[in-house]
Design an enzyme around this catalytic site. Structure first.
Site, PDB file in Angstrom:
ATOM      1  CB  SER A 143      -0.954   0.016   1.195  1.00  0.00           C
ATOM      2  OG  SER A 143      -2.056  -0.828   0.946  1.00  0.00           O
ATOM      3  CE  LYS A 153      -4.745   1.901  -0.439  1.00  0.00           C
ATOM      4  NZ  LYS A 153      -4.039   0.656  -0.102  1.00  0.00           N
ATOM      5  CB  SER A 155      -4.003   1.510   4.024  1.00  0.00           C
ATOM      6  OG  SER A 155      -3.253   1.311   2.850  1.00  0.00           O
ATOM      7  CE  LYS A 197      -1.253   4.321   2.580  1.00  0.00           C
ATOM      8  NZ  LYS A 197      -1.292   3.129   3.472  1.00  0.00           N
TER       9      LYS A 197
END
Length: 317
Positions: free
Chosen positions: A83, A86, A143, A245
């Site tokens: 992820s 993203k 997420s 993140k």
């Protein structure tokens, strides 16, 4: 009887002469060299081994202000990033907002493709409205894969068109070891990036869109009556942490991009491939801990320790 050679006792003292057997002298010289070698090697290591062990497949520590690379391990090889993908999805969304095409307070209802996306979620429901601000938080905190697919449709009209733009943008900003195949980071064998490329993307986000950085500092996010925690366990717990993140798949392991600022200095730590656990929460704890060690070392190195140029190339084995 062994031959003997004279050895002066000193250059400045009386002309006293000592005698050593020739073979004994060579043995003495060899042992002396070994002793000097063994003495010097730990000192050389001590100068470059201040970086604590980082339990990860690869990492990079970068100065966000200058782009200087402070520490690396396998930083230029592409790996699965889960992820972390993203971050590019968010970058393109921020660009769209900045252009005026979308506004933070705009309301939408989710498209069918977003509702059908599996994995981590912001828990979109049919017909339930969300704002663009909530969409951003849906990606930065839980997420949400549904949020990423929704973003692709809002920005580009479809996932394939959006992914094409992800890859074009990656090349433009210097991510030369990156290939994107989806906007969410769900497993794909060729969805990969190097730690260096991820750091470049993170730095680009921070410098081009500072107004959106507060979205990365939320400890939790509530939508549809469900509160989701941030897997980046440093957020809200370590004062100097500013984001950014997390990511996890079986192929990628636990991954984390952590950013922090102290005394006007901002650093980016990208950690990829922290060994996974069946307990996913424990894995994110470990990824957060590895990131904190790297950032702590980086701030000490940058702010308080004297400059030693070769440390900039430190690469832990």
């Amino acid at each position: 009887m062994l031959a003997s050679i004279p050895v002066p006792d000193t250059d400045f003292g009386p002309s006293t002469v000592k005698y050593f057997p020739s073979t004994g002298w060579w043995l003495f010289s060899w042992l002396s060299l070994v002793a000097i070698f063994l003495f010097c090697i730990p000192r050389a290591e001590a100068e470059t081994s201040g970086l604590p062990p980082i339990d990860a497949r690869a990492y990079i520590l970068m100065n966000a202000d200058t782009g200087a690379i402070i520490a690396t391990k396998n930083a230029y090889r592409p790996y699965a990033i889960a992820s972390i993908t993203k971050l590019m999805t968010l970058y393109l969304l921020f660009k769209d907002i900045d252009s005026g095409h979308l506004q933070l307070n705009q309301h939408f209802v989710p498209c069918r493709a977003a509702l059908q996306t599996g994995g981590s979620s912001m828990f979109m429901h049919p017909g339930m409205p969300f704002t663009i601000a909530q969409l951003i938080l849906g990606m930065t905190v839980p997420s949400g894969n549904d949020a990423a697919v929704e973003t692709a449709h809002l920005v580009a009209g479809s996932v394939p068109a959006f992914v094409a733009e992800m890859n074009r943008t990656a090349r433009k900003i210097g991510m030369l070891s990156t290939t994107f195949y989806d906007p969410d980071g769900l497993p794909h064998p060729n969805n990969m990036a190097s730690p260096y490329d991820v750091a470049v993307l993170t730095r680009t986000l921070m410098t081009q869109f500072p107004q959106f950085m507060p979205f990365f500092r939320h400890e939790n996010f509530t939508y549809a009556g469900i509160t989701s925690p941030n897997p980046n366990l440093l957020v809200g717990r370590v004062p100097f942490i500013t984001g950014m993140k997390s990511g996890y798949t079986d192929a990628a392991g636990h991954c984390l991009v952590a950013t922090g600022t102290q005394n006007g200095i901002s650093l980016i730590a990208v950690i990829l491939g922290v060994p996974s656990f069946r307990d996913e929460g424990r894995g994110f704890w470990r990824a957060s801990w590895q990131s904190l060690k790297l950032l702590d070392w980086g701030f000490a190195r940058t702010l308080w320790l004297p400059s030693v140029p070769h440390l900039e190339r430190t690469s832990a084995r």
